[in-house]
Design a protein around this motif. Structure first.
Motif, PDB file in Angstrom:
ATOM      1  N   LYS A 131      -5.968  -9.464 -32.286  1.00 57.24           N
ATOM      2  CA  LYS A 131      -6.598  -8.803 -33.432  1.00 57.24           C
ATOM      3  C   LYS A 131      -7.584  -7.725 -33.019  1.00 57.24           C
ATOM      4  CE  LYS A 131      -9.142  -9.568 -37.709  1.00 57.24           C
ATOM      5  NZ  LYS A 131      -9.730 -10.543 -38.655  1.00 57.24           N
ATOM      6  N   ASP A 132      -8.304  -7.938 -31.911  1.00 55.64           N
ATOM      7  CA  ASP A 132      -9.399  -7.030 -31.571  1.00 55.64           C
ATOM      8  C   ASP A 132      -9.271  -6.361 -30.200  1.00 55.64           C
ATOM      9  OD1 ASP A 132     -11.008  -7.298 -33.959  1.00 55.64           O
ATOM     10  OD2 ASP A 132     -11.405  -9.335 -33.315  1.00 55.64           O
ATOM     11  N   VAL A 133      -9.120  -7.144 -29.145  1.00 55.76           N
ATOM     12  CA  VAL A 133      -9.186  -6.579 -27.791  1.00 55.76           C
ATOM     13  C   VAL A 133      -8.033  -5.619 -27.509  1.00 55.76           C
ATOM     14  CG1 VAL A 133      -9.193  -7.093 -25.324  1.00 55.76           C
ATOM     15  CG2 VAL A 133     -10.462  -8.560 -26.905  1.00 55.76           C
ATOM     16  N   LEU A 134      -6.802  -6.058 -27.726  1.00 55.99           N
ATOM     17  CA  LEU A 134      -5.654  -5.230 -27.353  1.00 55.99           C
ATOM     18  C   LEU A 134      -5.503  -3.970 -28.213  1.00 55.99           C
ATOM     19  CD1 LEU A 134      -3.028  -7.948 -26.389  1.00 55.99           C
ATOM     20  CD2 LEU A 134      -4.654  -6.710 -24.946  1.00 55.99           C
ATOM     21  N   PRO A 135      -5.699  -4.040 -29.536  1.00 56.55           N
ATOM     22  CA  PRO A 135      -5.614  -2.791 -30.306  1.00 56.55           C
ATOM     23  C   PRO A 135      -6.638  -1.743 -29.875  1.00 56.55           C
ATOM     24  CG  PRO A 135      -5.457  -4.677 -31.764  1.00 56.55           C
ATOM     25  CD  PRO A 135      -5.849  -5.209 -30.416  1.00 56.55           C
ATOM     26  N   TRP A 136      -7.790  -2.172 -29.373  1.00 62.08           N
ATOM     27  CA  TRP A 136      -8.850  -1.235 -29.017  1.00 62.08           C
ATOM     28  C   TRP A 136      -8.819  -0.846 -27.543  1.00 62.08           C
ATOM     29  CZ3 TRP A 136     -11.516   1.804 -31.948  1.00 62.08           C
ATOM     30  CH2 TRP A 136     -12.681   2.412 -31.486  1.00 62.08           C
ATOM     31  N   LEU A 137      -8.562  -1.795 -26.655  1.00 61.43           N
ATOM     32  CA  LEU A 137      -8.642  -1.540 -25.214  1.00 61.43           C
ATOM     33  C   LEU A 137      -7.289  -1.641 -24.507  1.00 61.43           C
ATOM     34  CD1 LEU A 137     -11.795  -3.708 -24.319  1.00 61.43           C
ATOM     35  CD2 LEU A 137     -11.741  -1.261 -24.873  1.00 61.43           C
ATOM     36  N   GLY A 138      -6.276  -2.167 -25.174  1.00 62.19           N
ATOM     37  CA  GLY A 138      -5.021  -2.509 -24.518  1.00 62.19           C
ATOM     38  C   GLY A 138      -4.355  -1.385 -23.752  1.00 62.19           C
ATOM     39  N   GLY A 139      -4.417  -0.167 -24.260  1.00 57.13           N
ATOM     40  CA  GLY A 139      -3.739   0.947 -23.609  1.00 57.13           C
ATOM     41  C   GLY A 139      -4.518   1.575 -22.466  1.00 57.13           C
ATOM     42  N   MET A 140      -5.743   1.129 -22.250  1.00 57.30           N
ATOM     43  CA  MET A 140      -6.572   1.717 -21.191  1.00 57.30           C
ATOM     44  C   MET A 140      -6.279   1.068 -19.849  1.00 57.30           C
ATOM     45  SD  MET A 140     -10.296   1.997 -23.083  1.00 57.30           S
ATOM     46  CE  MET A 140     -11.001   2.869 -21.669  1.00 57.30           C
ATOM     47  N   PRO A 141      -6.307   1.844 -18.744  1.00 58.79           N
ATOM     48  CA  PRO A 141      -6.215   1.227 -17.420  1.00 58.79           C
ATOM     49  C   PRO A 141      -7.346   0.226 -17.238  1.00 58.79           C
ATOM     50  CG  PRO A 141      -5.910   3.594 -17.261  1.00 58.79           C
ATOM     51  CD  PRO A 141      -6.352   3.308 -18.671  1.00 58.79           C
ATOM     52  N   LEU A 142      -7.050  -0.870 -16.591  1.00 61.67           N
ATOM     53  CA  LEU A 142      -8.026  -1.940 -16.413  1.00 61.67           C
ATOM     54  C   LEU A 142      -9.312  -1.434 -15.759  1.00 61.67           C
ATOM     55  CD1 LEU A 142      -8.043  -5.077 -16.869  1.00 61.67           C
ATOM     56  CD2 LEU A 142      -7.459  -5.281 -14.443  1.00 61.67           C
ATOM     57  N   THR A 143      -9.160  -0.499 -14.821  1.00 62.34           N
ATOM     58  CA  THR A 143     -10.327  -0.019 -14.069  1.00 62.34           C
ATOM     59  C   THR A 143     -11.143   1.024 -14.818  1.00 62.34           C
ATOM     60  OG1 THR A 143      -8.906   1.634 -13.007  1.00 62.34           O
ATOM     61  CG2 THR A 143      -9.227  -0.455 -11.840  1.00 62.34           C
ATOM     62  N   GLU A 144     -10.639   1.531 -15.930  1.00 61.29           N
ATOM     63  CA  GLU A 144     -11.333   2.616 -16.630  1.00 61.29           C
ATOM     64  C   GLU A 144     -12.162   2.153 -17.817  1.00 61.29           C
ATOM     65  OE1 GLU A 144      -8.835   5.919 -17.564  1.00 61.29           O
ATOM     66  OE2 GLU A 144      -8.092   6.133 -15.504  1.00 61.29           O
ATOM     67  N   VAL A 145     -12.114   0.874 -18.148  1.00 58.52           N
ATOM     68  CA  VAL A 145     -12.909   0.365 -19.271  1.00 58.52           C
ATOM     69  C   VAL A 145     -14.381   0.338 -18.871  1.00 58.52           C
ATOM     70  CG1 VAL A 145     -13.322  -1.598 -20.794  1.00 58.52           C
ATOM     71  CG2 VAL A 145     -10.985  -1.003 -20.147  1.00 58.52           C
ATOM     72  N   LYS A 146     -15.211   0.938 -19.704  1.00 55.78           N
ATOM     73  CA  LYS A 146     -16.647   1.029 -19.440  1.00 55.78           C
ATOM     74  C   LYS A 146     -17.425   0.106 -20.391  1.00 55.78           C
ATOM     75  CE  LYS A 146     -15.688   4.307 -16.549  1.00 55.78           C
ATOM     76  NZ  LYS A 146     -15.524   3.941 -15.130  1.00 55.78           N
ATOM     77  N   PRO A 147     -18.684  -0.201 -20.058  1.00 52.15           N
ATOM     78  CA  PRO A 147     -19.489  -1.025 -20.971  1.00 52.15           C
ATOM     79  C   PRO A 147     -19.532  -0.448 -22.381  1.00 52.15           C
ATOM     80  CG  PRO A 147     -20.584  -0.864 -18.853  1.00 52.15           C
ATOM     81  CD  PRO A 147     -19.395   0.058 -18.783  1.00 52.15           C
ATOM     82  N   GLY A 148     -19.567   0.888 -22.480  1.00 52.49           N
ATOM     83  CA  GLY A 148     -19.601   1.516 -23.805  1.00 52.49           C
ATOM     84  C   GLY A 148     -18.360   1.212 -24.624  1.00 52.49           C
ATOM     85  N   ASP A 149     -17.199   1.066 -23.956  1.00 50.91           N
ATOM     86  CA  ASP A 149     -15.963   0.738 -24.673  1.00 50.91           C
ATOM     87  C   ASP A 149     -16.037  -0.678 -25.242  1.00 50.91           C
ATOM     88  OD1 ASP A 149     -14.653   3.197 -23.971  1.00 50.91           O
ATOM     89  OD2 ASP A 149     -14.360   2.389 -21.957  1.00 50.91           O
ATOM     90  N   VAL A 150     -16.560  -1.611 -24.462  1.00 50.41           N
ATOM     91  CA  VAL A 150     -16.688  -2.996 -24.928  1.00 50.41           C
ATOM     92  C   VAL A 150     -17.730  -3.073 -26.040  1.00 50.41           C
ATOM     93  CG1 VAL A 150     -17.138  -5.376 -24.254  1.00 50.41           C
ATOM     94  CG2 VAL A 150     -16.046  -3.818 -22.628  1.00 50.41           C
ATOM     95  N   LEU A 151     -18.825  -2.331 -25.893  1.00 50.73           N
ATOM     96  CA  LEU A 151     -19.861  -2.318 -26.926  1.00 50.73           C
ATOM     97  C   LEU A 151     -19.310  -1.766 -28.239  1.00 50.73           C
ATOM     98  CD1 LEU A 151     -22.782  -2.724 -27.787  1.00 50.73           C
ATOM     99  CD2 LEU A 151     -23.295  -0.442 -26.901  1.00 50.73           C
ATOM    100  N   GLU A 152     -18.516  -0.694 -28.145  1.00 54.96           N
ATOM    101  CA  GLU A 152     -17.928  -0.111 -29.352  1.00 54.96           C
ATOM    102  C   GLU A 152     -17.002  -1.110 -30.026  1.00 54.96           C
ATOM    103  OE1 GLU A 152     -16.140   4.257 -30.662  1.00 54.96           O
ATOM    104  OE2 GLU A 152     -16.433   3.744 -28.540  1.00 54.96           O
ATOM    105  N   LEU A 153     -16.245  -1.863 -29.218  1.00 56.35           N
ATOM    106  CA  LEU A 153     -15.377  -2.910 -29.763  1.00 56.35           C
ATOM    107  C   LEU A 153     -16.201  -3.953 -30.502  1.00 56.35           C
ATOM    108  CD1 LEU A 153     -12.800  -4.630 -30.013  1.00 56.35           C
ATOM    109  CD2 LEU A 153     -13.202  -5.421 -27.675  1.00 56.35           C
ATOM    110  N   CYS A 154     -17.280  -4.409 -29.886  1.00 55.11           N
ATOM    111  CA  CYS A 154     -18.138  -5.421 -30.518  1.00 55.11           C
ATOM    112  C   CYS A 154     -18.774  -4.890 -31.799  1.00 55.11           C
ATOM    113  CB  CYS A 154     -19.215  -5.879 -29.536  1.00 55.11           C
ATOM    114  SG  CYS A 154     -18.576  -6.799 -28.120  1.00 55.11           S
TER     115      CYS A 154
END
Length: 405
Positions: A131-154
């Motif tokens: 519902k949340d993680v994959l629609p927002w971060l799923g297409g990003m390379p694992l190494t390119e996710v930044k704290p700001g991306d996780v914060l935006e998801l939250c």
């Protein structure tokens, strides 16, 4: 002495015309532009490694990749060559890294995490991811996710009124990245940089409603304009002491009204153990009315949307309660179970029997000793609790509960 290439310019590049055979023009430092018979132009990099000429590396098409961008890439690869490193391997590693997206990594991680876990745990984890993680971060390379991306998801999850789910999602992402770090897939955990208390406070709830508050809540429910079936559902949730989804996904085949029992199968229970609910007189009356409302559905609470026979969603009861103007502070539906436990203990009923009625595990020899006695005690407990609840409602001399509202 080799002839020096004359640096290219955009004007020169645009003037290059296709020929019957492809041809190359040089810029400098090994940068080439290959002109194809079709007219397309491709940047390539030619180099030697340890004195051996290597096959040219492709940078990409012009003008999509500008002259300046092509020179920048050439310079980066030239630095690798100068250190004796292969730019071709760097390209292959970069491609592999891009293929290793969050979605691709999460698939294997989730499969390992869910193995041997309870059905409810598996449902929760899949819901968080799908519902949340994959629609927002799923297409990003694992190494390119930044704290700001996780914060935006939250923040997105919190914006729909679910701060605890936002915190749970952050925790799931953190665990996934801890796993990736242990396997040397990444070096940093973007979720670890987010302080949990800045997302939500993960505190254990201690809220138990007073008798007066129990009455207020149920009187408000019966006086509201929500569907009759939902009113009965909320009343049943209180007096059966089951969890929300155990109620909303209940089937008629599980219930024996004549015998006064409701047997919930293991796959629908939090701990994957079957649970028996002893039905009070009030619960039987509510279920009899629900039977007529449910029609031919297999479910106690069939959805009114669509033609498929399926139960209402787990959030339906929450939404119904949120729509009420309750004069009861800081209250959620799960507090009903704690409320029942609190009042039953105050009435002097045996703690072990109360725990069994709540489908809690009793550890040690007491957990398996004299099950028949627990059954008898639980029948008494369920009726005592239903009577207590009814007394709180009738304390305000409201309309009898089992009449159509």
């Amino acid at each position: 002495m080799p002839r020096q290439a004359i640096p290219l310019t955009d004007t020169k590049i645009r003037a290059l015309k296709p020929k019957n055979e492809r041809y190359r023009v040089s810029d400098a430092g090994g940068l080439l532009l290959e002109v194809m018979p079709s007219g397309s132009k491709i940047w390539r990099y030619r180099y030697q490694l340890h004195g051996v000429r290597q096959a040219p590396l492709t940078i990409g098409p012009y003008p999509e990749i500008s002259l300046a961008a092509a020179r920048k890439q050439r310079d980066e690869w030239a630095e690798l060559v100068a250190r004796g490193e292969s730019p071709k391997r760097a390209v292959q590693a970069a491609k592999a890294e891009k293929r290793n997206t969050v979605a691709a990594f999460a698939e294997g991680w989730l499969a390992e995490q869910l193995e041997g876990k309870s059905t409810s745990y598996q449902k929760t984890m899949r819901r968080v991811m799908e519902k949340d993680v994959l629609p927002w971060l799923g297409g990003m390379p694992l190494t390119e996710v930044k704290p700001g991306d996780v914060l935006e998801l939250c923040d997105r999850i919190k914006s729909r009124g679910s701060p605890k789910m936002a915190l749970q999602t952050r925790n799931v992402v953190k665990r996934m990245y801890d796993y990736a770090i242990a396997r040397r897939m990444v070096e940093n955990n973007p979720a670890a940089a987010l302080v949990a208390r800045f997302i939500a406070t993960e505190e254990s709830r201690t809220r138990a409603l007073s008798g007066d508050e129990v009455g207020k809540v149920l009187r408000a429910i019966y006086a509201s304009d929500i569907r009759r079936a939902l009113k009965l559902a909320l009343h049943l949730l209180v007096i059966t002491m089951v969890r929300k989804t155990e109620l909303t996904e209940g089937k008629w085949e599980e219930i024996d009204l004549e015998g006064g029992v409701w047997d919930i199968p293991a796959e629908r229970m939090k701990k994957d153990r079957p649970h028996r609910v002893y039905l009070s007189r009030q619960a039987k009356e509510l279920l009899l009315e629900l039977r007529a409302l449910a029609g031919h559905s297999a479910y106690l609470f069939p959805s009114t949307r669509g033609s498929d026979d399926r139960p209402i969603s787990g959030s339906t009861l929450n939404q119904a309660v949120r729509a009420l103007s309750l004069d009861v502070q800081h209250f959620v539906l799960h507090d009903f179970r704690r409320t029942a436990s609190t009042h039953l203990h105050e009435m002097g009923h045996p703690s072990d029997a109360i725990e069994k009625a709540l489908a809690h595990k009793i550890v040690g020899i007491k957990g398996v000793y004299n099950r028949a006695q627990y059954a008898d005690q639980r029948k008494v407990i369920m009726q005592a609790w239903a009577d207590f609840v009814q007394a709180q409602i009738e304390g305000a001399k409201v309309t009898p509960l089992f009449k159509t509202a």
